[in-house]
Design an enzyme around this catalytic site. Structure first.
Site, short mmCIF file in Angstrom:
data_model
loop_
_atom_site.label_atom_id
_atom_site.label_comp_id
_atom_site.label_asym_id
_atom_site.label_seq_id
_atom_site.Cartn_x
_atom_site.Cartn_y
_atom_site.Cartn_z
N HIS A 457 5.78 -1.19 2.90
CA HIS A 457 6.78 -0.83 1.89
C HIS A 457 6.48 -1.45 0.51
O HIS A 457 5.64 -2.32 0.40
CB HIS A 457 8.22 -1.14 2.36
CG HIS A 457 8.54 -2.56 2.65
ND1 HIS A 457 9.81 -2.97 2.98
CD2 HIS A 457 7.78 -3.67 2.67
CE1 HIS A 457 9.82 -4.26 3.17
NE2 HIS A 457 8.62 -4.71 3.00
N GLU A 458 7.12 -0.91 -0.49
CA GLU A 458 6.86 -1.30 -1.89
C GLU A 458 5.40 -1.10 -2.28
O GLU A 458 4.84 -1.89 -3.04
CB GLU A 458 7.28 -2.75 -2.14
CG GLU A 458 8.77 -3.01 -2.08
CD GLU A 458 9.53 -2.44 -3.28
OE1 GLU A 458 8.90 -2.18 -4.31
OE2 GLU A 458 10.75 -2.26 -3.15
N GLY A 459 4.78 -0.04 -1.77
CA GLY A 459 3.37 0.20 -2.09
C GLY A 459 2.48 -0.34 -1.00
O GLY A 459 2.40 -1.55 -0.81
N GLN A 464 -1.90 -0.93 -3.39
CA GLN A 464 -2.05 -2.18 -4.14
C GLN A 464 -3.50 -2.40 -4.54
O GLN A 464 -3.80 -2.86 -5.65
CB GLN A 464 -1.57 -3.39 -3.29
CG GLN A 464 -0.13 -3.33 -2.80
CD GLN A 464 0.89 -3.36 -3.91
OE1 GLN A 464 0.64 -3.96 -4.96
NE2 GLN A 464 2.02 -2.72 -3.70
#
Lengths: 608, 608
Positions: A457-459, A464
């Protein structure tokens, strides 16, 4: 060492955050007020979070057809958190905030992540409200943000869609002006939204009287076509229940419907949902679509949302870190108590002697020291980044700008490195427990399951890595990477002058040159397809270099203190472990980067 | 490629197992009979195992106070397996066996592990019965072993105790002669057992009319003291229900009581129990203790049990491997279907173009190729070891002895390497699925949970590593390691003469020298405490060297076939991946071995 002692050391002895009090914004603070916040959070986490970590894992959120049911402990934990004032910890005094430095906020929140990572999603609420403080109108701040900071309402971030997970440019949620007078609504230009949003944490629940959804959507052109790409994305406030300009619920349910709960491997305390916007489940005000209020300018949605991205990614890195440390502490306790086997070597074969505790076995120590080096190293990095956020926001000219730029480069690492290596730490914690670690009678298996989410999650890890090697190390003519290298070199120089750290300083100097050389080699042809084919190994390697730098710096701080004190001796051992066992791993990772190895990229699909 | 195509290639094109038919024991077999066995197992696994893999995960075994309840699918799967004859696949024709080579038995069983690793524990039953065939009396074979092979009864292995997991010398289960006439029982010298056994798979259930426990216990001396160490351990048959010499149940329940079910992170289809022997729950024949019959001579128990250990460890390695491959196939299917994002580089930023399938992203290919190289490489190693078992049992003089010795060295690797790296493969399978992989709507999260057990049971990673570096590479004056090195060197020589594999041959030659040098350096001082402090990194490194050898050999076989054929091109790509991305990792692992790094071993406990 326990978490609090480690935090105290990193905050005060290493980062010297007490010096922030010299700045006007933090002038009313002192080590005493910082400590009071840490004390409060440590207590709430101990009393309201830790005892219920297994409860929220086994009593998953369920939907009874009308409401999402969560266990009572989740309600109690949320209430205690809201009452602590932590939702608005960083906000101005005049809106009820504490004007706390971000590094202290992050440190204080770490207790909750260690105690029960998924019981609350308060970070989403404060992140949502902070985005509104930056980009909302005065009334949007007043009505929505302030009611989130004070704990009355909760917030979400609605980005992903089922057909567009990592690819935000492909979102298809559609926002059309809500008829006559839509432009003049006091709460902001009023739109009707239709679409589906996936993976929405805390997307529905009864924890608060209202939920403030921040939703990314596209405004179609005159022909009804959605603008392509991320530049066509706008941001909307879509409250679950409609409110008036005084923040009172009007009694109208907005057309945001729970389409399904996601049943996950871990992180089960947080409701995770698929939401339908404007599908007609809750028709509202005689027209189709969920009512939403535009935030900022059309087409600026992603920029507004990404305002919070550095902090959100540091928060994920911190969550991964705290799960790693929670497993470390649990397996350390177990290793100190569990008798099993006898020492290797002289006398070890004498079976008439009592068994030793497993902490006396070298391999158990190796697994403990690995966990310590991963967890405490990751904590150092995340606090360092949090301190940079403060520098960016309250520092002077060049220092603030350098902090901003350094954060750009470090954030993908601060998010991904703990997600990968503190997950590995959790696996080692299971291993130390042996068969018991594989049972649900011990917490370590849950830490491992919970932590697996953080690489996603969050990329994702891949996203990244593309961000790091594709954008961050090249932006502004490579100035960010040069700045990072200069900071690391300063650390090397200081360590080289410190008795006992010269070998580590030399090793880091060599590792840094390898990483810089590989960066250049990756981009030597200028072909993104060649450079980025091995972006993940690059990120792993640069991450290890950064962590080695952190450990070298922490070791130097430990030597400034009493090196014979057990805590400092332990930090020096963890630093040595990192340099001897971990840093040499960069060789294999950087080799394929340097050689622009296309074995994977060029493989014919038919061969899989 | 699917599993069957990979198995066919490895069995027939690479290992050329059809040549075994030249041996008298296998003379009635042919590729046709081998294929028929594979077909049957593939079909049963597809029909009776795969559809219920999630069922056995969610409907855990439960105890209603009297019986252990398992889902109906578990009963059906066991019945189908028993009816296939696979329980006695390796046994002689004259007791109803198939006289199948072990390598074929292992390959055929792989289908079940891939379909649902925990639904059955048939390997325990056939392992138990095989140990009795090797060490039991004629009547013990007739009554117990044969009724296990024919599927009427099930078997267990009862080694661990709550206070003695990995340390068998510390077991405390006590066996005392069962009064007058105990020596003369037709079923074997009769004893009364008292003690607790932990982690007993399939320790209680209603799948079969009886359960044959093989139990390790100690016979006290005249003063009632238990003999210390493993030399004091004896082996006993303890049936759940007592039987007569004709194998008929006498109607007497033996005093073996379920004390608790273990609730695990995965592998939930198999009942896992704590058993109490002789605690008085089911008093039998007017005296205290569970009735057990001695197998073999007193004090020889561990040796009898370890008869099956090579096969058991290869079976665990195979289970880990099949979970790895199951995840690979699932994520490959997903990557081929899921659209998301656009390619890196030229044209990739054109958001008006449709999204591509994620298999078109280099990082997804990297994660797929890593899984393929781990899973198919591990499968090659396990089949190679299984073929050695056949050589040991049916080969001639020196060849048989070399097979035995090579198995001694390779078995810890065949068990541990897949357990570690196919677990990593499962994590990559989750990663490819993104958020969906973290939900229970997809199978990959279960593979990951199930696989985590394999580094723990049948001897933990740490135990395998101590066995490898502490015993196996040094036994018989180091002859086992020399033999391994000679085999690897022969592979290198053959590859060096093969166009297209010379670089890999050179890399493996270098890696082998590094591993051999590190072995010597580890033992340079002769101090086990120094040599074994880094036994696990040593095992990881030697494992990677062995896997590189496997891949080099498999690549050579692929080149013997049609190198342009997609399956063979894929094998060559996986081999290249392993040499470029994986083999260089040994540098970091061997460094600490070579330097006899004592950072972990010598760390003061107070510093943790």
């Amino acid at each position: 060492m326990g978490l609090r002692a480690t935090l105290d050391f990193l905050l005060y002895d290493w980062l010297e955050v007490q010096a922030l009090n010299a700045r006007p914004r933090f002038a009313d603070h002192s080590r005493e007020t910082f400590d009071a916040v840490l004390d409060t959070c440590e207590r709430i986490a101990r009393e309201k979070y830790a005892p219920f970590n297994r409860t929220v894992d086994t009593e998953e959120p369920r939907f009874d057809g009308e409401k999402v049911i969560l266990p009572a402990c989740t309600h109690a934990a949320r209430l205690a958190y809201a009452e602590s004032g932590m939702l608005g910890a960083a906000q101005d005094y005049d809106i009820g905030g504490m004007q706390l430095p971000y590094v202290l906020e992050a440190a204080a929140n770490s207790f909750f992540a260690a105690a029960s990572v998924s019981i609350g999603s308060n970070m989403l609420t404060s992140g949502n409200a902070s985005a509104l403080m930056a980009h909302g109108s005065a009334l949007q701040k007043q009505v929505f943000a302030l009611n989130e900071f004070n704990g009355r309402w909760a917030g979400t971030m609605c980005l992903s869609e089922p057909q567009a997970g990592s690819s935000l440019s492909d979102i298809a949620t559609r926002a059309t002006p809500d008829g006559a007078g839509a432009q003049d609504d006091a709460l902001g230009p009023r739109f009707r939204l239709k679409g589906h949003k996936m993976w929405i944490s805390s997307g529905d629940h009864e924890l608060t009287e209202n939920i403030v959804h921040l939703v990314l959507a596209k405004i179609p052109d005159a022909e009804g076509r959605l603008p392509p790409g991320v530049k066509g994305i706008s941001l909307f406030i879509v409250p679950k229940h409609l409110v008036d300009t005084e923040g009172r619920l009007t009694g109208e349910r907005n057309d945001v419907a729970l389409a399904g709960l996601n049943h996950k491997l871990g992180w089960r305390g947080t409701t995770n949902t698929l939401l339908n916007f404007g599908e007609g489940r809750y028709p509202v005000r005689g027209a189709a679509g969920a009512i939403g209020y535009l935030v900022g300018a059309p087409g600026q949605g992603l920029q507004c949302m990404f305002h919070m991205m550095n902090e959100a990614r540091i928060a994920i890195g911190m969550a991964a870190t705290m799960l790693g440390l929670a497993g470390y502490y649990a397996s350390l306790d177990y290793a100190r108590e569990r008798p099993q086997g006898r020492p290797t070597g002289a006398g070890g074969k004498d079976v008439t002697r009592p068994q030793v505790r497993i902490i006396d076995h070298a391999d158990v120590r190796r697994m403990l020291l690995a966990q310590k080096s991963y967890g405490e190293g990751a904590l150092a990095l995340n606090l360092y980044c949090a301190r940079l956020v403060d520098e960016q926001h309250t520092g002077q000219g060049e220092a603030a700008d350098e902090a901003r730029l350094l954060l750009e480069v470090l954030t993908p690492i601060a998010k991904s490195w703990p997600s990968e290596f503190c997950l590995e730490a959790n696996s080692l914690a299971i291993q130390i427990h042996g068969g018991y670690g594989y049972t649900r009678d011990f917490q370590v298996e849950q830490y491992w399951r919970d932590n697996r989410l953080n690489m996603i999650h969050e990329g994702t890890h891949g996203i990244q890595a593309m961000d790091l090697l594709g954008r961050k190390v090249r932006m502004e003519g490579g100035r960010g990477l040069q700045l990072l290298a200069a900071r690391i070199e300063a650390g090397i120089a200081a360590a080289a002058a410190t008795p006992g750290l010269d070998a580590e300083a030399a090793a880091l100097a060599d590792a840094l040159q390898q990483a810089l050389g590989a960066t250049d080699a990756a981009w030597a042809t200028g072909e993104p397809g060649e450079a980025l084919a091995n972006a993940v190994p690059y990120m792993q390697a640069l991450g290890h270099v950064v962590l080695a730098w952190m450990w070298l710096d922490v070791a130097r701080a430990a030597l400034r203190g009493d090196g014979a004190q057990p805590a400092n001796a332990g930090r020096l051992a963890a630093a040595r472990y990192f340099f001897r066992y971990e840093l040499p791993r960069i060789g294999a990772w950087l080799k394929v980067v340097r050689e622009r190895d296309l074995t994977c990229a060029e493989m014919d699909e038919s061969g899989f």
